[in-house]
Design a protein around this motif. Structure first.
Motif, PDB file in Angstrom:
ATOM      1  N   TRP A 194       8.122   0.536   1.242  1.00  0.00           N
ATOM      2  CA  TRP A 194       8.807   1.825   1.325  1.00  0.00           C
ATOM      3  C   TRP A 194      10.294   1.610   1.558  1.00  0.00           C
ATOM      4  O   TRP A 194      10.693   0.874   2.456  1.00  0.00           O
ATOM      5  N   PHE A 195      11.109   2.264   0.727  1.00  0.00           N
ATOM      6  CA  PHE A 195      12.565   2.218   0.870  1.00  0.00           C
ATOM      7  C   PHE A 195      13.105   3.631   0.653  1.00  0.00           C
ATOM      8  O   PHE A 195      12.906   4.208  -0.431  1.00  0.00           O
ATOM      9  N   ASP A 196      13.762   4.177   1.686  1.00  0.00           N
ATOM     10  CA  ASP A 196      14.361   5.511   1.577  1.00  0.00           C
ATOM     11  C   ASP A 196      13.343   6.544   1.108  1.00  0.00           C
ATOM     12  O   ASP A 196      13.639   7.414   0.269  1.00  0.00           O
ATOM     13  N   GLY A 197      12.116   6.426   1.628  1.00  0.00           N
ATOM     14  CA  GLY A 197      11.119   7.437   1.350  1.00  0.00           C
ATOM     15  C   GLY A 197      10.342   7.272   0.063  1.00  0.00           C
ATOM     16  O   GLY A 197       9.561   8.163  -0.305  1.00  0.00           O
ATOM     17  N   HIS A 205      14.572  -3.447  -5.266  1.00  0.00           N
ATOM     18  CA  HIS A 205      15.450  -2.737  -4.340  1.00  0.00           C
ATOM     19  C   HIS A 205      16.652  -3.595  -3.968  1.00  0.00           C
ATOM     20  O   HIS A 205      17.794  -3.118  -3.922  1.00  0.00           O
TER      21      HIS A 205
END
Length: 623
Positions: A194-197, A205
């Motif tokens: 998960w990155f920024d939602g 990323h």
């Protein structure tokens, strides 16, 4: 900048009989497309294949037809986010799979062999385009890990018995090759999280974040180094890979499709999990321990300095001196001070002007001295006379042909006056620096290590036979045939240990060249064998500048460097020294598969950074 052709495939919705579903691959493709269009604008042409569209046939056709439209000056980018798979290699595959495993991308309907994909991409490169592949899947650089954190998903699909075995041939010798930016080593898993939602590949990323933070002139090598640092700073469990690291395209501007300008940096400064680091360590000749602080690097172009505080096998941890680097940037650097003793230079006779001129060039590799009591282990005697300078060793042995003094010449003009390039003091220093680097590399030796003798270099006659053994001079002698046919051999690296080891095999020639093309840096599995040139014949030919006449000979030193983790291989490559064109020699590498000339990342921390070397001397003779 030409057109950027991008074919991008991402698969989340795998059918149950193929692989488990993923969540971040379509997001990878959409985010990557945004970055491409931000950087390329109207020059970008994109085609995507998502989920059910990303069949093996569609991916092959996308590479062949869509990317195949790219030509000279264009960039052809292939992007894949999805599962990767591996299986036990068999038969001829073992010549090119030193780990004993064969890898594949997993499309929505089954596997696409990495060898098959590579051949397709190389066909596109053969038309003149610069071809780059970004793979965010497991085993993309080429051991399943038992535990996976709950918030991460491994992009790994176990090979199924019904999946076909790849039968693709290796690329033709001398063929143009693509550049690979891979999410992990060929024996590692890659993850998404998960990155920024939103779900996204860890490598994607990091790579896209590095691209957004970089300037317009960032090279592929610098971009991968920045992405690798981001992955490691975040506690990443995978090692991004750039391959081949010494490819010319690696030092071209990202997506520019243009010829690189200026000098290529051997070393990069970046912010890793332990602070600032340079991808150069004891395995490259730096001193460690208490002597580490004597090594400094300067940023190319502005001279800002960093000083080593701890030197490991694969990298040096450094501290900036009087400035604060941007942790999102990667800086090209060059050594400006070394704790290793420099080669010494003496100017014989009364030519004080020449001595002063040579001494005026500040380089950490050379030191001008006055008398024999100051001579170092590697010493150059400059003996001027008759409008030229002899470069001799302690015992009078000539290193190179006499260097004619005068206004420096850039190239041969074919006339009598141009038969020998002219040199000023800078030209002499360039020559001595090249010779020093080559000798340091040839004589590079590790301290006693548990890796000593764990990998054996075997040179055998081509076609079969027992490995050749050194003669009374400590060299393996190979003779031309009666019809003046150069001898051919096979070269293999046998890992006798019980663990995978990273190996690079350098060819150092008596023309003062060095190249890692024979085995350019791969892991060899425990009990496995790595083959030079992927198992092709190695022809021991004299360089084109030497006549094949009775008594003629040439020497090569095959230097194996074994390590527990990857090393930066760029500093290991040197062209043959030549008085023309600033040292770009014609005999870059004599060990050719079927011709006389071949032009053939990131640092990571191993358990203890151990390494070892083995050097095999080879003499090629004409009876």
């Amino acid at each position: 900048m030409g057109t950027i052709y991008a074919f991008m495939a991402g698969v989340n919705a795998y059918p149950p009989h193929i692989a488990t579903p993923l969540s971040g691959c379509v997001n990878d493709v959409r985010a990557a497309r945004e970055v491409l269009e931000e950087r390329g604008g109207d020059a970008v042409a994109v085609r995507t294949a998502l989920d059910g569209e990303a069949t093996v046939a569609a991916v092959e056709e996308g590479v062949r037809a869509f990317l195949g439209a790219a030509g000279p000056g264009d960039t052809a980018l292939f992007w894949f986010s999805g599962h990767g798979s591996e299986r036990v290699a068999t038969g001829a595959e073992l010549l090119v799979e030193a780990t004993g495993r064969s890898q594949a991308l997993v499309c929505v309907d089954g596997p696409l062999s990495d060898k098959r994909l590579g051949a397709l991409l190389d066909e596109v490169a053969g038309r003149g385009a610069q071809v780059v592949a970004v793979l965010d899947c497991c085993y993309s650089g080429g051991a399943t890990r038992d535990r996976v954190p709950a918030d991460l998903t491994a992009r790994h699909a176990p090979a199924r018995p019904e999946w076909p075995v790849a039968r693709d041939a290796a690329p033709a010798k001398g063929a143009a090759r693509h550049l690979l930016l891979a999410a992990s080593r060929l024996d590692e898993l890659s993850y998404e999280g998960w990155f920024d939602g939103r779900r996204q590949g860890i490598f994607t990323h990091a790579l896209l974040g590095a691209a957004r933070a970089a300037g317009p002139d960032v090279t592929y090598r610098q971009l991968l180094a920045a992405a690798d640092a981001r992955v490691r700073r975040s506690g990443g469990r995978q090692q991004p890979v750039l391959f081949p690291e010494t490819a010319a395209v690696a030092d071209l501007p990202f997506l520019a499709g243009a010829v690189a300008e200026g000098a290529v940096a051997d070393h990069l400064l970046r912010c890793g999990p332990e602070g600032w680091e340079v991808d150069c360590g004891t395995a490259h000749g730096l001193r460690g321990g208490a002597d580490a602080g004597g090594t400094e690097f300067a940023v190319i172009g502005d001279g800002r300095v960093v000083r080593a505080r701890l030197v490991r096998a694969e990298r040096a941890l450094v501290e900036p001196v009087g400035w604060v680097p941007d942790p999102e940037r990667v800086y090209p650097v060059a050594p400006t001070a070394l704790s290793t003793p420099p080669a010494t230079v003496s100017v014989e006779g009364a030519d004080e002007r020449l001595r002063a001129a040579v001494a005026s060039y500040d380089t950490p590799l050379l030191h001008v001295v006055d008398g024999p009591e100051e001579f170092g282990d590697l010493h150059f005697r400059l003996v001027p006379g008759g409008g030229a300078v002899e470069v001799l060793g302690r015992d009078g042995t000539r290193f190179v042909e006499p260097l004619r003094l005068g206004a420096r010449s850039a190239e041969r003009d074919g006339s009598a006056a141009g038969a020998a390039a002219a040199h000023d003091a800078k030209g002499l220093v360039d020559c001595l620096t090249h010779l020093t680097r080559w000798h340091r590399l040839r004589d590079l030796t590790s301290r006693p290590s548990v890796l000593d003798n764990q990998v054996r270099v075997e040179i055998a006659p081509w076609g079969g036979g027992d490995p050749l053994v050194p003669d009374g001079r400590g060299e393996i002698a190979c003779a031309y045939g009666p019809d003046r046919e150069p001898p051919s051999v096979s070269v293999r690296l046998v890992n006798r240990s019980q663990r995978p080891l990273w190996c690079v095999l350098l060819d150092l020639t008596d023309s003062y060249a060095s190249d890692p093309a024979l085995f350019p840096g791969h892991f060899i599995g425990p009990g496995r064998t790595g083959y030079a040139l992927d198992g092709e014949r190695v022809r021991l030919a004299l360089p084109a500048s030497r006549s094949v006449t009775p008594g003629a000979e040439a020497r090569d030193w095959l230097k194996l460097i074994v390590a527990e983790s990857e090393l930066n291989t760029v500093p290991f490559r040197m062209p043959a020294w030549s008085p023309w064109a600033g040292g770009a020699g014609e005999d870059v590498l004599r060990l050719g598969a079927d011709s006389d000339g071949r032009d053939f990342g990131p640092a990571v921390q191993g358990p203890s950074g151990r390494w070892a070397t083995t050097t095999v001397a080879v003499r090629t003779v004409v009876p």
